[in-house]
Design an enzyme around this catalytic site. Structure first.
Site, PDB file in Angstrom:
ATOM      1  N   LYS A 140       0.711  -1.180   0.018  1.00 55.40           N
ATOM      2  CA  LYS A 140       0.167  -0.166  -0.183  1.00 55.40           C
ATOM      3  C   LYS A 140       0.819   1.040  -0.169  1.00 55.40           C
ATOM      4  CE  LYS A 140      -1.947  -1.218   3.770  1.00 55.40           C
ATOM      5  NZ  LYS A 140      -1.232  -2.613   3.988  1.00 55.40           N
ATOM      6  N   ARG A 200     -10.286   0.601   8.007  1.00 60.83           N
ATOM      7  CA  ARG A 200      -9.876  -0.441   8.271  1.00 60.83           C
ATOM      8  C   ARG A 200     -11.017  -1.482   9.026  1.00 60.83           C
ATOM      9  NH1 ARG A 200      -4.018   0.606   8.998  1.00 60.83           N
ATOM     10  NH2 ARG A 200      -3.038  -1.134   9.412  1.00 60.83           N
ATOM     11  N   ARG A 259      11.194  -5.458   6.007  1.00 61.33           N
ATOM     12  CA  ARG A 259      10.982  -4.212   5.810  1.00 61.33           C
ATOM     13  C   ARG A 259      11.805  -3.333   6.657  1.00 61.33           C
ATOM     14  NH1 ARG A 259       5.025  -1.696   5.450  1.00 61.33           N
ATOM     15  NH2 ARG A 259       4.827  -3.029   7.364  1.00 61.33           N
ATOM     16  N   ARG A 277      -1.443  -8.985  12.897  1.00 63.66           N
ATOM     17  CA  ARG A 277      -1.978  -8.203  12.039  1.00 63.66           C
ATOM     18  C   ARG A 277      -2.652  -8.708  11.010  1.00 63.66           C
ATOM     19  NH1 ARG A 277       3.170  -4.942  10.921  1.00 63.66           N
ATOM     20  NH2 ARG A 277       1.670  -3.714   9.642  1.00 63.66           N
ATOM     21  N   ARG A 323      10.314  -1.482  12.390  1.00 66.99           N
ATOM     22  CA  ARG A 323       9.222  -1.269  13.063  1.00 66.99           C
ATOM     23  C   ARG A 323       8.916  -2.278  13.995  1.00 66.99           C
ATOM     24  NH1 ARG A 323       4.356   0.295   9.026  1.00 66.99           N
ATOM     25  NH2 ARG A 323       3.276  -0.826  10.539  1.00 66.99           N
TER      26      ARG A 323
HETATM   27  P1  ADP Z   1       2.023  -1.973   3.349  1.00 69.83           P
HETATM   28  O1  ADP Z   1       2.048  -0.541   3.234  1.00 69.83           O
HETATM   29  O2  ADP Z   1       0.937  -2.362   2.705  1.00 69.83           O
HETATM   30  O3  ADP Z   1       2.372  -2.529   4.718  1.00 69.83           O
HETATM   31  P2  ADP Z   1       4.731  -1.443   2.018  1.00 69.83           P
HETATM   32  O4  ADP Z   1       4.416  -0.700   0.905  1.00 69.83           O
HETATM   33  O5  ADP Z   1       5.451  -0.766   3.115  1.00 69.83           O
HETATM   34  O6  ADP Z   1       3.450  -2.266   2.456  1.00 69.83           O
HETATM   35  O7  ADP Z   1       5.497  -2.819   1.548  1.00 69.83           O
HETATM   36  C1  ADP Z   1       6.282  -3.714   2.611  1.00 69.83           C
HETATM   37  C2  ADP Z   1       7.686  -4.194   2.202  1.00 69.83           C
HETATM   38  O8  ADP Z   1       7.810  -4.961   1.004  1.00 69.83           O
HETATM   39  C3  ADP Z   1       8.358  -3.036   2.200  1.00 69.83           C
HETATM   40  O9  ADP Z   1       9.697  -3.367   2.515  1.00 69.83           O
HETATM   41  C4  ADP Z   1       8.572  -2.821   0.666  1.00 69.83           C
HETATM   42  O10 ADP Z   1       9.997  -2.111   0.105  1.00 69.83           O
HETATM   43  C5  ADP Z   1       8.314  -4.139  -0.009  1.00 69.83           C
HETATM   44  N1  ADP Z   1       7.675  -4.047  -1.249  1.00 69.83           N
HETATM   45  C6  ADP Z   1       6.420  -3.410  -1.516  1.00 69.83           C
HETATM   46  N2  ADP Z   1       6.123  -3.853  -2.662  1.00 69.83           N
HETATM   47  C7  ADP Z   1       6.918  -4.894  -3.413  1.00 69.83           C
HETATM   48  C8  ADP Z   1       6.759  -5.630  -4.232  1.00 69.83           C
HETATM   49  N3  ADP Z   1       5.914  -5.465  -5.446  1.00 69.83           N
HETATM   50  N4  ADP Z   1       7.891  -6.526  -4.503  1.00 69.83           N
HETATM   51  C9  ADP Z   1       8.892  -6.831  -3.495  1.00 69.83           C
HETATM   52  N5  ADP Z   1       8.791  -6.182  -2.383  1.00 69.83           N
HETATM   53  C10 ADP Z   1       7.951  -4.922  -2.296  1.00 69.83           C
HETATM   54  P1  AMP Z   2      -0.040   0.753   9.261  1.00 68.41           P
HETATM   55  O1  AMP Z   2       1.212   1.499   9.197  1.00 68.41           O
HETATM   56  O2  AMP Z   2      -1.073   1.238   8.277  1.00 68.41           O
HETATM   57  O3  AMP Z   2       0.513  -0.616   9.045  1.00 68.41           O
HETATM   58  O4  AMP Z   2      -0.557   0.659  10.789  1.00 68.41           O
HETATM   59  C1  AMP Z   2       0.084   0.523  11.901  1.00 68.41           C
HETATM   60  C2  AMP Z   2      -0.727   0.347  13.184  1.00 68.41           C
HETATM   61  O5  AMP Z   2      -1.461   1.688  13.337  1.00 68.41           O
HETATM   62  C3  AMP Z   2      -1.920  -0.664  13.189  1.00 68.41           C
HETATM   63  O6  AMP Z   2      -1.743  -1.874  13.178  1.00 68.41           O
HETATM   64  C4  AMP Z   2      -2.735  -0.206  14.059  1.00 68.41           C
HETATM   65  O7  AMP Z   2      -2.448  -0.560  15.191  1.00 68.41           O
HETATM   66  C5  AMP Z   2      -2.888   1.462  13.714  1.00 68.41           C
HETATM   67  N1  AMP Z   2      -3.692   1.858  12.665  1.00 68.41           N
HETATM   68  C6  AMP Z   2      -3.216   2.461  11.747  1.00 68.41           C
HETATM   69  N2  AMP Z   2      -4.407   2.794  10.831  1.00 68.41           N
HETATM   70  C7  AMP Z   2      -5.672   2.280  11.511  1.00 68.41           C
HETATM   71  C8  AMP Z   2      -7.054   2.302  11.233  1.00 68.41           C
HETATM   72  N3  AMP Z   2      -7.426   2.932  10.283  1.00 68.41           N
HETATM   73  N4  AMP Z   2      -7.828   1.688  12.211  1.00 68.41           N
HETATM   74  C9  AMP Z   2      -7.208   1.342  13.512  1.00 68.41           C
HETATM   75  N5  AMP Z   2      -5.886   1.213  13.728  1.00 68.41           N
HETATM   76  C10 AMP Z   2      -5.145   1.699  12.716  1.00 68.41           C
END
Ligand code: ADP
Ligand code: AMP
Length: 210
Positions: free
Chosen positions: A13, A87, A126, A163, A152
């Site tokens: 995302k 969410r 990540r 999660r 993180r």
């Molecule tokens: P989200 O926001 O959905 O939690 P991220 O965009 O932060 O996910 O991506 C999670 C991890 O996967 C990051 O380390 C990112 O660099 C990596 N990543 C994202 N998209 C891809 C992809 N298409 N192929 C390989 N690695 C990816």
């Molecule tokens: P994210 O960075 O989107 O993976 O979110 C990290 C954490 O923040 C989640 O695991 C939740 O604890 C909290 N969080 C973020 N967005 C929301 C949401 N829309 N509703 C509830 N909790 C959230």
């Protein structure tokens, strides 16, 4: 364009949102980033810090308030992309109410789909550069040697697994919510970043089912 990006942890995302927002010059709004920033400044209620650490949601009213305020910003006038919100169905419904009150309805909801094992691998490996906020992946997008890396706390494997459970139990219901109103686009999130971006762009341009 007023968009929401949905998907399990590690679906891509944030990665795709950044690309789309730069391309279309709209702000990327991540409730997770907003909550982490508040935590870093010591301004987040300890109960919410604890919930985030376990991979649980923070209460709906907290994130609804954050989004209500943030999307009133002048930079959101031409559109925005919400990454990680809504969410839950109550969050999705509150978003519709606030946007229809402003006569600025949501354009589309995009769900990035990946299997659980890839979700775990993407999230656990990540890393984010503290100085730039740039996300890297130890296997797929390795950071430069001088990066100041942060792992993180909620990207530890046991928390990621929780999660994913929370996503399946609560956020998966948001997909049919948007499907009913023909705003949902599902995109396969497996493949390299550029490949997924192509799918995202095409899904955002096409009507449902096309
Ligand atoms: P989200 O926001 O959905 O939690 P991220 O965009 O932060 O996910 O991506 C999670 C991890 O996967 C990051 O380390 C990112 O660099 C990596 N990543 C994202 N998209 C891809 C992809 N298409 N192929 C390989 N690695 C990816
Ligand atoms: P994210 O960075 O989107 O993976 O979110 C990290 C954490 O923040 C989640 O695991 C939740 O604890 C909290 N969080 C973020 N967005 C929301 C949401 N829309 N509703 C509830 N909790 C959230």
């Amino acid at each position: 364009m007023r968009l929401v990006f949905l998907g399990p942890p590690g679906a891509g995302k944030g990665t795709q949102a950044k690309i789309i927002c730069e391309k279309w010059s709209i702000p990327q709004i991540s409730t997770g980033d907003m909550l982490r920033a508040a935590k870093k400044e010591g301004k987040l209620d300890p109960q919410l810090v604890e919930a985030m650490g376990k991979g649980a949601h923070v209460p709906d009213e907290v994130v609804i308030r954050l989004i209500d305020e943030r999307t009133k910003g002048a930079d959101c006038a031409k559109g925005f992309l919400l990454d990680g919100f809504p969410r839950t169905v109550p969050q999705a419904s509150a978003l519709d109410t606030m946007l229809s009150g402003r006569k600025q309805p949501l354009t589309k909801a995009l769900a990035l789909e990946i299997a659980d094992e890839l979700s775990i691998e993407r999230a656990v490996l990540r890393r984010t550069d503290r100085r730039t906020g740039q996300a890297y992946h130890l296997k797929y997008n390795p950071p430069p040697p001088d990066a100041d890396l942060e792992h993180r706390a909620d990207d530890q494997e046991d928390v990621v697994r929780n999660r994913i459970c929370v996503y399946r139990a609560m956020t998966a219901e948001v997909l049919p919510y948007y499907e009913k109103s023909e705003r949902l686009r599902r995109v396969d999130g497996v493949g390299d970043v550029a490949e997924v971006t192509k799918r995202v762009l095409s899904a955002l341009k096409t009507p449902e089912g096309a």
